[in-house]
Enzyme design. Structure first.
Site, PDB file in Angstrom:
ATOM      1  N   ASN A   9      53.744  43.396  42.083  1.00  0.00           N
ATOM      2  CA  ASN A   9      53.910  43.547  43.532  1.00  0.00           C
ATOM      3  C   ASN A   9      54.226  42.178  44.108  1.00  0.00           C
ATOM      4  O   ASN A   9      53.341  41.326  44.200  1.00  0.00           O
ATOM      5  CB  ASN A   9      52.602  44.121  44.122  1.00  0.00           C
ATOM      6  CG  ASN A   9      52.653  44.243  45.626  1.00  0.00           C
ATOM      7  OD1 ASN A   9      53.704  44.062  46.246  1.00  0.00           O
ATOM      8  ND2 ASN A   9      51.514  44.562  46.227  1.00  0.00           N
ATOM      9  N   TRP A  10      55.493  41.989  44.478  1.00  0.00           N
ATOM     10  CA  TRP A  10      55.911  40.659  44.961  1.00  0.00           C
ATOM     11  C   TRP A  10      55.664  40.485  46.464  1.00  0.00           C
ATOM     12  O   TRP A  10      55.999  39.456  47.042  1.00  0.00           O
ATOM     13  CB  TRP A  10      57.385  40.402  44.596  1.00  0.00           C
ATOM     14  CG  TRP A  10      57.551  40.044  43.137  1.00  0.00           C
ATOM     15  CD1 TRP A  10      56.552  39.954  42.215  1.00  0.00           C
ATOM     16  CD2 TRP A  10      58.769  39.726  42.451  1.00  0.00           C
ATOM     17  NE1 TRP A  10      57.080  39.587  40.996  1.00  0.00           N
ATOM     18  CE2 TRP A  10      58.427  39.443  41.100  1.00  0.00           C
ATOM     19  CE3 TRP A  10      60.108  39.647  42.830  1.00  0.00           C
ATOM     20  CZ2 TRP A  10      59.380  39.089  40.147  1.00  0.00           C
ATOM     21  CZ3 TRP A  10      61.058  39.299  41.870  1.00  0.00           C
ATOM     22  CH2 TRP A  10      60.701  39.016  40.543  1.00  0.00           C
ATOM     23  N   LYS A  11      55.166  41.528  47.107  1.00  0.00           N
ATOM     24  CA  LYS A  11      54.786  41.471  48.533  1.00  0.00           C
ATOM     25  C   LYS A  11      55.920  40.858  49.368  1.00  0.00           C
ATOM     26  O   LYS A  11      57.080  41.134  49.086  1.00  0.00           O
ATOM     27  CB  LYS A  11      53.458  40.718  48.685  1.00  0.00           C
ATOM     28  CG  LYS A  11      52.382  41.277  47.746  1.00  0.00           C
ATOM     29  CD  LYS A  11      50.998  40.772  48.019  1.00  0.00           C
ATOM     30  CE  LYS A  11      50.028  41.381  47.009  1.00  0.00           C
ATOM     31  NZ  LYS A  11      48.637  41.050  47.266  1.00  0.00           N
ATOM     32  N   HIS A  99      48.741  50.459  50.116  1.00  0.00           N
ATOM     33  CA  HIS A  99      48.179  49.172  49.651  1.00  0.00           C
ATOM     34  C   HIS A  99      47.188  48.666  50.700  1.00  0.00           C
ATOM     35  O   HIS A  99      47.390  48.851  51.905  1.00  0.00           O
ATOM     36  CB  HIS A  99      49.300  48.153  49.437  1.00  0.00           C
ATOM     37  CG  HIS A  99      48.816  46.899  48.793  1.00  0.00           C
ATOM     38  ND1 HIS A  99      48.169  45.917  49.496  1.00  0.00           N
ATOM     39  CD2 HIS A  99      48.840  46.485  47.505  1.00  0.00           C
ATOM     40  CE1 HIS A  99      47.816  44.938  48.662  1.00  0.00           C
ATOM     41  NE2 HIS A  99      48.222  45.262  47.440  1.00  0.00           N
ATOM     42  N   GLU A 101      46.651  45.909  52.013  1.00  0.00           N
ATOM     43  CA  GLU A 101      47.174  45.040  53.079  1.00  0.00           C
ATOM     44  C   GLU A 101      47.810  45.881  54.191  1.00  0.00           C
ATOM     45  O   GLU A 101      47.768  45.507  55.361  1.00  0.00           O
ATOM     46  CB  GLU A 101      48.173  44.030  52.487  1.00  0.00           C
ATOM     47  CG  GLU A 101      47.427  42.922  51.740  1.00  0.00           C
ATOM     48  CD  GLU A 101      48.160  42.336  50.546  1.00  0.00           C
ATOM     49  OE1 GLU A 101      49.375  42.550  50.415  1.00  0.00           O
ATOM     50  OE2 GLU A 101      47.488  41.661  49.746  1.00  0.00           O
ATOM     51  N   GLU A 172      42.049  49.132  43.469  1.00  0.00           N
ATOM     52  CA  GLU A 172      42.154  47.731  43.854  1.00  0.00           C
ATOM     53  C   GLU A 172      41.036  47.393  44.835  1.00  0.00           C
ATOM     54  O   GLU A 172      41.192  47.586  46.056  1.00  0.00           O
ATOM     55  CB  GLU A 172      43.498  47.480  44.552  1.00  0.00           C
ATOM     56  CG  GLU A 172      44.700  47.688  43.665  1.00  0.00           C
ATOM     57  CD  GLU A 172      45.821  46.766  44.086  1.00  0.00           C
ATOM     58  OE1 GLU A 172      46.215  45.907  43.293  1.00  0.00           O
ATOM     59  OE2 GLU A 172      46.287  46.876  45.225  1.00  0.00           O
ATOM     60  N   GLY A 178      43.776  38.795  45.633  1.00  0.00           N
ATOM     61  CA  GLY A 178      44.166  37.455  46.057  1.00  0.00           C
ATOM     62  C   GLY A 178      43.019  36.465  46.153  1.00  0.00           C
ATOM     63  O   GLY A 178      43.168  35.387  46.723  1.00  0.00           O
ATOM     64  N   SER A 219      43.379  40.207  41.357  1.00  0.00           N
ATOM     65  CA  SER A 219      43.199  38.971  40.570  1.00  0.00           C
ATOM     66  C   SER A 219      43.386  39.189  39.064  1.00  0.00           C
ATOM     67  O   SER A 219      42.681  38.580  38.260  1.00  0.00           O
ATOM     68  CB  SER A 219      41.842  38.331  40.879  1.00  0.00           C
ATOM     69  OG  SER A 219      41.780  37.957  42.247  1.00  0.00           O
ATOM     70  N   GLY A 240      49.605  41.030  41.586  1.00  0.00           N
ATOM     71  CA  GLY A 240      50.234  40.312  42.703  1.00  0.00           C
ATOM     72  C   GLY A 240      50.645  38.924  42.288  1.00  0.00           C
ATOM     73  O   GLY A 240      51.665  38.726  41.615  1.00  0.00           O
TER      74      GLY A 240
HETATM   75  P1  PGA Z   1      46.553  39.825  43.312  1.00  0.00           P
HETATM   76  O1  PGA Z   1      47.130  41.042  44.187  1.00  0.00           O
HETATM   77  O2  PGA Z   1      46.926  40.117  41.869  1.00  0.00           O
HETATM   78  O3  PGA Z   1      47.245  38.610  43.844  1.00  0.00           O
HETATM   79  O4  PGA Z   1      45.097  39.802  43.501  1.00  0.00           O
HETATM   80  C1  PGA Z   1      47.054  42.358  43.717  1.00  0.00           C
HETATM   81  C2  PGA Z   1      47.649  43.316  44.723  1.00  0.00           C
HETATM   82  O5  PGA Z   1      47.592  43.044  45.923  1.00  0.00           O
HETATM   83  O6  PGA Z   1      48.163  44.380  44.350  1.00  0.00           O
END
Ligand code: PGA
Length: 258
Positions: A9-11, A99, A101, A172, A178, A219, A240
């Site tokens: 997931n490159w956001k 997600h 976020e 998640e 993150g 993470s 991520g």
């Molecule tokens: P992260 O993000 O690997 O940077 O913790 C995971 C995600 O948001 O899917």
């Protein structure tokens, strides 16, 4: 045994030029790897077309394309939204839904995520990746299972698709995203097994159960990915920040494939 599924997931991290550069690097590095995993990259919407045309020129490359979100309608007056039908038309195979976020910053609700899930199943052949997970304070109050149940129930109230397409649920925990502090493999195994049981106990979805994939996200790094998929703790990972650097991501893929 399911082959692990690894979704990057490159956001909103990369512009189109940088996206193309990194996809080229992934394609080059992957050609030297005997990966035994299904790999999906989800760049931002504006990068999808360029990535798809690159992948077309490298038919030997096993990367699949995913979108980070989609609309709950197939077309119409929905300014700023992107239709699941159009995503499929440009070569996407997967789509992330709900997600954390988006739940946190855009105030997406369980009901909205369920509508998106329903649109994906009704209007496209995309594989939905539904993200669920508890916040730190919900975890402290021991509410993980309650929260996941309430996030999944509206999804499981929908009818399964008649084609036996893969359905993905990504566990998640919000506190692990993150932060550099992942859940323990034991937590991951416990919650994955809870999700499996919950899906199996649903009469509508019981027969579709073998097509469910449960991923862990939060993470995940090259150094710990194997812990999350060993002993079938989960069927793969949603990654991520560790997916942004092609070399690091390829190491993660190699570690997950071993
Ligand atoms: P992260 O993000 O690997 O940077 O913790 C995971 C995600 O948001 O899917």
């Amino acid at each position: 045994m399911k082959q692990p599924l690894l979704i990057a997931n490159w956001k909103m991290n990369l512009d189109v030029g940088e996206t193309v550069k990194r996809i080229r690097a992934c394609i080059r590095l992957l050609s030297a790897v005997q990966e035994k995993a299904d790999i999906v990259i989800c760049p931002s919407f504006i990068g999808l077309l360029r990535v798809q045309s690159l992948l077309k020129h490298h038919p030997q490359c096993s990367l699949s394309l995913g979108a980070q979100d989609c609309a709950w309608e197939k077309e119409g007056a929905y300014t700023g939204e992107v239709s699941p039908v159009h995503l499929e038309q440009i070569g996407c195979r997967y789509v992330l839904l709900g997600h954390s976020e988006r739940r946190q910053f855009i105030r997406e609700t369980d009901a909205m995520v369920a509508k998106k899930f329903s649109a994906v199943l009704s209007y496209s052949t995309l594989i939905p990746v539904v993200c669920v997970g508890e916040t730190a304070s919900e975890r402290k109050k021991d509410k993980t299972e309650k929260i996941i149940r309430s996030q999944l129930q509206p999804i499981l109230n929908q009818h399964p698709p008649s084609d036996h397409r893969r359905i993905v649920i990504a566990y998640e925990p919000v506190w692990a995203i993150g932060t550099g502090i992942p859940a323990t493999p034991r937590d991951c195994a416990r919650v994955s097994s809870f999700i499996r049981k919950f899906v199996k106990s649903n009469s509508l979805w019981r027969n579709h159960y073998p097509d469910f994939f449960i991923l862990y996200g939060g993470s995940v790094k090259a150094e710990n990915v194997h812990d999350f998929i060993a002993n079938q703790n989960s069927d793969g990972a949603l990654v991520g920040s560790a997916s942004l650097d092609p070399q690091t991501f390829i190491t993660l893929i190699k570690n997950a494939s071993n």
